[in-house]
Design a protein around this motif. Structure first.
Motif, short mmCIF file in Angstrom:
data_model
loop_
_atom_site.label_atom_id
_atom_site.label_comp_id
_atom_site.label_asym_id
_atom_site.label_seq_id
_atom_site.Cartn_x
_atom_site.Cartn_y
_atom_site.Cartn_z
N LEU A 242 0.98 -0.67 -0.15
CA LEU A 242 0.18 -0.49 0.08
C LEU A 242 0.90 1.46 0.08
CD1 LEU A 242 -2.64 -0.66 2.40
CD2 LEU A 242 -2.84 -0.90 0.20
N GLY A 243 2.01 1.16 0.99
CA GLY A 243 2.89 2.33 0.64
C GLY A 243 3.77 2.44 -0.65
N MET A 244 3.08 2.00 -1.89
CA MET A 244 3.70 1.99 -3.00
C MET A 244 2.50 2.66 -3.50
SD MET A 244 6.09 -1.24 -3.29
CE MET A 244 7.34 -0.46 -4.98
N VAL A 245 1.40 2.86 -3.43
CA VAL A 245 0.80 3.28 -4.94
C VAL A 245 0.67 4.24 -4.78
CG1 VAL A 245 -2.13 3.39 -4.86
CG2 VAL A 245 -1.04 1.01 -3.85
N GLY A 246 0.62 5.55 -3.08
CA GLY A 246 1.05 6.75 -3.78
C GLY A 246 1.72 7.33 -4.37
N GLY A 247 2.89 6.96 -4.95
CA GLY A 247 3.58 7.21 -5.57
C GLY A 247 3.76 7.14 -6.66
N PHE A 248 2.72 5.40 -7.11
CA PHE A 248 2.77 5.00 -8.78
C PHE A 248 2.03 6.41 -9.29
CE2 PHE A 248 5.09 1.86 -10.44
CZ PHE A 248 5.80 1.51 -9.59
N VAL A 249 0.45 6.64 -8.21
CA VAL A 249 -0.50 7.04 -9.24
C VAL A 249 -0.14 8.63 -9.13
CG1 VAL A 249 -2.49 7.07 -7.92
CG2 VAL A 249 -2.20 5.29 -8.21
N GLU A 250 0.90 8.80 -8.26
CA GLU A 250 0.89 10.40 -8.63
C GLU A 250 1.62 10.59 -10.41
OE1 GLU A 250 1.81 12.34 -5.06
OE2 GLU A 250 4.02 12.77 -6.16
N VAL A 251 2.51 8.63 -10.60
CA VAL A 251 2.54 9.67 -11.82
C VAL A 251 1.76 9.20 -13.55
CG1 VAL A 251 5.20 10.45 -11.80
CG2 VAL A 251 4.63 7.86 -11.74
N ILE A 252 0.97 8.30 -12.40
CA ILE A 252 -0.02 7.26 -13.57
C ILE A 252 -0.99 7.55 -12.86
CG2 ILE A 252 -0.35 5.53 -14.63
CD1 ILE A 252 2.45 4.19 -14.16
N PRO A 253 -1.77 8.81 -13.12
CA PRO A 253 -2.81 9.31 -12.55
C PRO A 253 -4.41 8.36 -12.56
CG PRO A 253 -2.33 11.04 -13.74
CD PRO A 253 -1.50 9.80 -14.28
N ASP A 254 -3.89 7.85 -14.43
CA ASP A 254 -5.42 6.73 -14.36
C ASP A 254 -5.30 5.59 -14.41
OD1 ASP A 254 -2.77 6.99 -16.60
OD2 ASP A 254 -4.47 7.03 -18.00
N ALA A 255 -4.71 4.87 -13.29
CA ALA A 255 -4.09 3.52 -13.31
C ALA A 255 -5.37 2.87 -13.03
CB ALA A 255 -3.41 2.98 -12.81
N ARG A 256 -5.40 1.83 -13.03
CA ARG A 256 -6.89 0.71 -12.26
C ARG A 256 -5.91 0.23 -10.55
NH1 ARG A 256 -11.92 0.91 -15.17
NH2 ARG A 256 -11.53 1.38 -17.12
N VAL A 257 -6.44 0.16 -9.91
CA VAL A 257 -5.71 -0.15 -8.50
C VAL A 257 -6.54 -1.65 -8.56
CG1 VAL A 257 -4.34 -0.01 -6.34
CG2 VAL A 257 -4.82 1.79 -7.86
N GLY A 258 -5.87 -2.59 -8.46
CA GLY A 258 -6.55 -4.03 -7.65
C GLY A 258 -5.44 -4.09 -6.12
N HIS A 259 -6.36 -5.19 -5.47
CA HIS A 259 -5.67 -5.41 -3.70
C HIS A 259 -5.26 -6.63 -4.03
CE1 HIS A 259 -7.29 -1.71 -2.79
NE2 HIS A 259 -6.32 -0.94 -2.84
N ILE A 260 -4.45 -7.37 -3.43
CA ILE A 260 -4.32 -8.86 -3.38
C ILE A 260 -3.26 -8.79 -1.51
CG2 ILE A 260 -2.80 -10.88 -3.19
CD1 ILE A 260 -2.59 -10.92 -5.85
#
Ligand code: PRP
Ligand code: URA
Length: 209
Positions: free
Chosen positions: A81-99
């Motif tokens: 979870l701690g990595m999602v925010g940094g990725f979404v900042e540069v890929i704002p239209d990414a979809r997010v799943g969770h495991i």
């Protein structure tokens, strides 16, 4: 190592040192993990295909670009979870799943408790996010699940990896690309990465006190 790309950019090395440092408090750990993840996002997407699109600048017509494929981010709970925010900042239209997976502390085997992923996995580039690749059990199980849901293009993105985990993940899924900021020395008898950065989930969420 085959299928392994090490991101050793100076800014990443600087941030990784802060993450490794046992004196780094939880709030700084979270902030730096997020920033490192943005830097990683930049590196792990550098070969994505582009689609051209015509655009008009205020002066004339020219060619612009969009990313050709859908992007899906799948953090492994909790530390991913701690990595999602940094990725979404540069890929704002990414979809997010969770495991949701945790390691049984005695057997070191992954125990699953939650899965929720977007539908378009088959036509997406899927980035599995987890700061730690230790024995590789959690990573292999996550990739297996995603393949079962139709994912065909999968990249595993970690902050630190042990050689044992890279070998295990490569053995069970030779088709996926693995990225890490550092290939560490080994695992200790409890399956912790050495030198590593400790328990990333506990450090992020303050559950180690
Ligand atoms: C950590 C880490 C990985 C896993 C790596 O999670 O975030 O998911 O261990 O170990 P492996 O490669 O040996 O499977 P943990 O089990 O601590 O779960 P938690 O963050 O939810 O506590
Ligand atoms: N899980 C962690 O949080 N750290 C490790 O080094 C290995 C597994």
């Amino acid at each position: 190592m085959k299928n392994l790309i090490q991101i050793d950019h100076p800014l990443v090395k600087r941030d990784l040192s802060v993450l490794r440092d046992r004196n780094t408090p939880g709030n700084l750990f979270r902030a730096v993990l997020r920033r490192t993840s943005s830097l990683l996002a930049y590196e792990v997407t550098r070969d994505l295909a582009l689609r051209r699109r015509p655009i008009r600048t205020p002066l004339e017509q020219t060619t612009g670009y969009t990313i050709a494929q859908h992007i899906v981010l799948v953090p492994i709970l909790r530390a991913g979870l701690g990595m999602v925010g940094g990725f979404v900042e540069v890929i704002p239209d990414a979809r997010v799943g969770h495991i949701g997976l945790y390691r049984n502390e005695e057997t070191l085997q992954p125990v699953d408790y939650y899965f929720k992923v977007p539908r378009q996995l088959g036509t997406s580039v899927v980035f599995v996010l987890d700061p730690m690749l230790a024995t590789g059990g959690s990573g292999s199980a996550a990739v297996q699940y995603l393949k079962g849901k139709g994912a065909r293009s999968i990249r595993f993105v970690s902050i630190v990896a042990a050689p044992e985990g890279v070998r295990a993940l490569r053995r069970s899924h030779p088709d996926i690309q693995i990225y890490t900021c550092a290939l560490d020395r080994t695992l200790d008898k409890n399956g912790y990465i050495l030198p590593g950065l400790g328990d990333a989930g506990d450090r992020m969420f303050g559950t180690n006190e």
